[in-house]
Design a protein around this motif. Structure first.
Motif, PDB file in Angstrom:
ATOM      1  N   ARG A   1      37.047  39.014  51.456  1.00 39.92           N
ATOM      2  CA  ARG A   1      36.882  37.562  51.412  1.00 39.92           C
ATOM      3  C   ARG A   1      36.623  37.003  52.815  1.00 39.92           C
ATOM      4  O   ARG A   1      35.859  36.048  52.979  1.00 39.92           O
ATOM      5  CB  ARG A   1      38.129  36.916  50.807  1.00 39.92           C
ATOM      6  CG  ARG A   1      38.288  37.213  49.317  1.00 39.92           C
ATOM      7  CD  ARG A   1      39.588  36.646  48.776  1.00 39.92           C
ATOM      8  NE  ARG A   1      39.654  36.804  47.325  1.00 39.92           N
ATOM      9  CZ  ARG A   1      40.719  36.503  46.591  1.00 39.92           C
ATOM     10  NH1 ARG A   1      41.820  36.033  47.187  1.00 39.92           N
ATOM     11  NH2 ARG A   1      40.709  36.675  45.294  1.00 39.92           N
ATOM     12  N   THR A   2      37.271  37.586  53.810  1.00 38.62           N
ATOM     13  CA  THR A   2      37.042  37.165  55.193  1.00 38.62           C
ATOM     14  C   THR A   2      35.590  37.374  55.580  1.00 38.62           C
ATOM     15  O   THR A   2      34.941  36.488  56.151  1.00 38.62           O
ATOM     16  CB  THR A   2      37.970  37.939  56.143  1.00 38.62           C
ATOM     17  OG1 THR A   2      39.335  37.746  55.752  1.00 38.62           O
ATOM     18  CG2 THR A   2      37.793  37.485  57.580  1.00 38.62           C
ATOM     19  N   LEU A   3      35.066  38.551  55.284  1.00 38.15           N
ATOM     20  CA  LEU A   3      33.662  38.834  55.572  1.00 38.15           C
ATOM     21  C   LEU A   3      32.747  37.865  54.828  1.00 38.15           C
ATOM     22  O   LEU A   3      31.755  37.371  55.387  1.00 38.15           O
ATOM     23  CB  LEU A   3      33.334  40.273  55.189  1.00 38.15           C
ATOM     24  CG  LEU A   3      31.876  40.704  55.359  1.00 38.15           C
ATOM     25  CD1 LEU A   3      31.444  40.613  56.820  1.00 38.15           C
ATOM     26  CD2 LEU A   3      31.669  42.118  54.817  1.00 38.15           C
ATOM     27  N   MET A   4      33.084  37.560  53.577  1.00 39.36           N
ATOM     28  CA  MET A   4      32.229  36.685  52.792  1.00 39.36           C
ATOM     29  C   MET A   4      32.326  35.225  53.223  1.00 39.36           C
ATOM     30  O   MET A   4      31.569  34.381  52.744  1.00 39.36           O
ATOM     31  CB  MET A   4      32.548  36.827  51.298  1.00 39.36           C
ATOM     32  CG  MET A   4      32.373  38.236  50.753  1.00 39.36           C
ATOM     33  SD  MET A   4      30.826  39.028  51.283  1.00 39.36           S
ATOM     34  CE  MET A   4      29.649  38.027  50.409  1.00 39.36           C
ATOM     35  N   ARG A   5      33.241  34.920  54.135  1.00 37.82           N
ATOM     36  CA  ARG A   5      33.245  33.601  54.772  1.00 37.82           C
ATOM     37  C   ARG A   5      32.363  33.596  56.019  1.00 37.82           C
ATOM     38  O   ARG A   5      32.259  32.569  56.700  1.00 37.82           O
ATOM     39  CB  ARG A   5      34.683  33.199  55.141  1.00 37.82           C
ATOM     40  CG  ARG A   5      35.558  32.878  53.959  1.00 37.82           C
ATOM     41  CD  ARG A   5      36.870  32.221  54.378  1.00 37.82           C
ATOM     42  NE  ARG A   5      37.795  33.130  55.021  1.00 37.82           N
ATOM     43  CZ  ARG A   5      38.719  33.853  54.389  1.00 37.82           C
ATOM     44  NH1 ARG A   5      38.814  33.780  53.057  1.00 37.82           N
ATOM     45  NH2 ARG A   5      39.544  34.629  55.042  1.00 37.82           N
ATOM     46  N   GLY A   6      31.774  34.729  56.348  1.00 36.88           N
ATOM     47  CA  GLY A   6      30.911  34.808  57.527  1.00 36.88           C
ATOM     48  C   GLY A   6      31.621  35.278  58.771  1.00 36.88           C
ATOM     49  O   GLY A   6      31.040  35.277  59.858  1.00 36.88           O
ATOM     50  N   VAL A   7      32.886  35.694  58.649  1.00 33.81           N
ATOM     51  CA  VAL A   7      33.636  36.231  59.787  1.00 33.81           C
ATOM     52  C   VAL A   7      33.386  37.733  59.820  1.00 33.81           C
ATOM     53  O   VAL A   7      33.923  38.485  59.007  1.00 33.81           O
ATOM     54  CB  VAL A   7      35.133  35.914  59.671  1.00 33.81           C
ATOM     55  CG1 VAL A   7      35.899  36.508  60.852  1.00 33.81           C
ATOM     56  CG2 VAL A   7      35.350  34.408  59.594  1.00 33.81           C
TER      57      VAL A   7
END
Length: 474
Positions: free
Chosen positions: A150-156
């Motif tokens: 989910r962190t990656l999918m927020r662009g982080v």
């Protein structure tokens, strides 16, 4: 040469995990394996994660875009960006020929580097403290793996982990077992007895020479050390496990059960022992601390990054600037994103930190201190979806492009302090030739505001990490 046409097929659990299915098992066992692997990866379905592996191996040419390169400079038009083998190969004129590359039309949107959270607890952000202390350790790590995706999918696309058992998850992400950001791990938070990382209950004190380690120490959340010899040992243990930097607790905190906010922790000699051990491995120490006394003691010991520090005075800030240290600040403003405390004492500490936050950002700019952005979301699963809202708040103190540069190029500079312990050699947070290809295509104009960050599911149209596309809604 005609540009290659792009075809992204929907991702299914069997496609994504086919390499891990045991061919000698029964159909039922295979189905169970696929279901469990999908749960572990936290997959969200075909509209979120791209099945295409081509981005890493074949050249890509991103066109029809406005470029924010991570430096804070104004957006650039009429350029294209070529990606090959996981890195930025070149920045070209907007009408550049594809020359065998697969073309990605960004539709006139902004292309920017992947975001970097410089103060993130990978394993502890998305679980309550009660669950973290009582649940099976496997459950804790499953929750962390889901949150990593989910962190990656927020662009982080990168995080500097500032305490907790993140080594296994980092390995799983690096090996492609689960999706998530690059993790720069610190390992266990090293604390003195009664310090900010001492999570023992009152009945566990005193600690004898043969007293077993606490559960938090066994799991790698924290490590208690008293005296130079123990600080050396605990620091070296984290380096042995793969820490890219080391975290020491040099002062009290808001959420602390025992240590008051104004307390100073570790002697200068103890801090210096940890700094020396890290320096011998080519990396650095960061410290949790709020007060001027603690900040100055840490800087005298050679600490390179002050985490928090919202109660700093001018002398401390001048010292940070003079030493070239980093100030890793978080916008703690006692607002809707703050932790809720039932007792008046901690609410008062929270108020002091919130007031100090406003002064801290003003002094950081006035004295030109190297400043990083992070969130420090901890034991707060309700707040992790709002991770980027913490970045948008910086426009209260900075113009939008400067704030965005802090979460990209500037944070990338901080990550590079790990030197030879850097697990991902290469430039992060910038779009320039040779940099790692962590890229976002967004709906929004960061030259005007960062409001688009409040809803990454809607406004992040393409997410790329190491040249591999993880989300495509272009």
């Amino acid at each position: 040469m005609q540009p290659a046409m792009r075809s992204l097929s929907p991702l299914t659990p069997s496609d994504y995990h086919a390499h891990g299915v045991c061919c000698c098992g029964t159909p039922l066992l295979q189905h169970f394996h696929e279901r469990m692997m999908a749960l572990f990866a936290g997959l969200h379905g075909p509209e979120t994660v791209s099945a295409s592996p081509r981005g890493q191996d074949s050249p890509l040419l991103l066109t029809n875009l406005r470029l924010f390169d991570g430096s804070g400079a104004p957006l650039r038009d009429n350029v294209a960006v070529r990606v090959m083998e996981g890195r930025i190969q070149a920045i070209l004129p907007g009408d550049a020929e594809p020359e065998g590359a697969e073309m990605i039309d960004c539709g006139g949107r902004v292309l920017m580097p992947g975001l970097i959270d410089a103060h993130w607890h990978t394993t502890l952000a998305a679980i309550t403290q009660a669950a973290a202390m009582t649940a099976d350790v496997g459950y804790v790590h499953l929750v962390a793996a889901r949150e990593a995706e989910r962190t990656l999918m927020r662009g982080v696309t990168s995080v500097r982990d500032v305490g907790g058992p993140a080594f296994a998850l980092k390995r799983a992400i690096d090996e492609g077992i689960v999706a998530g950001p690059r993790i720069f791990p610190a390992g266990a938070m090293i604390s003195q007895t009664s310090g900010h990382g001492d999570f023992r209950m009152r009945h566990e004190v005193p600690r004898g020479a043969t007293t077993p380690l606490t559960e938090q120490e066994r799991q790698g959340v924290a490590a208690i050390a008293d005296g130079e010899a123990e600080v050396l040992r605990r620091t070296r243990e984290q380096l042995m496990l793969g820490a890219s930097q080391v975290k020491l607790m040099a002062g009290g905190g808001v959420a602390s059960t025992y240590d008051p906010l104004d307390s100073t922790q570790f002697t200068e000699r103890e801090l210096r022992a940890g700094v020396q051990a890290a320096d011998d491995w080519g990396t650095y120490v960061m410290v949790h601390v709020y007060t001027p006394r603690g900040i100055q003691r840490a800087l005298r010991a050679g600490v390179r990054s002050i985490e928090h520090g919202q109660l700093a005075d001018e002398e401390s800030v001048r010292m940070m600037a003079g030493e070239g240290a980093w100030w890793s600040l978080q916008p703690f403003l006692q607002d809707e994103d703050s932790n809720l405390y039932p007792d008046a004492a901690r609410r008062e500490s929270q108020r002091q930190v919130a007031e100090g936050t406003v002064r801290a950002y003003e002094m950081a700019q006035r004295f030109n201190v190297n400043t990083a952005w992070g969130t420090d979301i901890l034991f707060n699963p309700q707040n992790t979806p709002n991770q980027l809202r913490h970045l948008a708040k910086l426009t209260r103190f900075y113009d939008p492009l400067t704030a965005l540069a802090m979460a990209t190029g500037r944070n990338g500079e901080l990550l590079s302090l790990s030197g030879p312990r850097n697990p991902y050699p290469g430039t992060l947070g910038r779009i320039e030739p040779g940099a790692l290809a962590d890229l976002l295509v967004v709906d929004g104009d960061p030259s005007q505001n960062l409001d688009f960050l409040a809803d990454p599911a809607r406004h992040m149209r393409l997410i790329m990490k190491s040249g591999r596309i993880h989300k495509d809604r272009l």
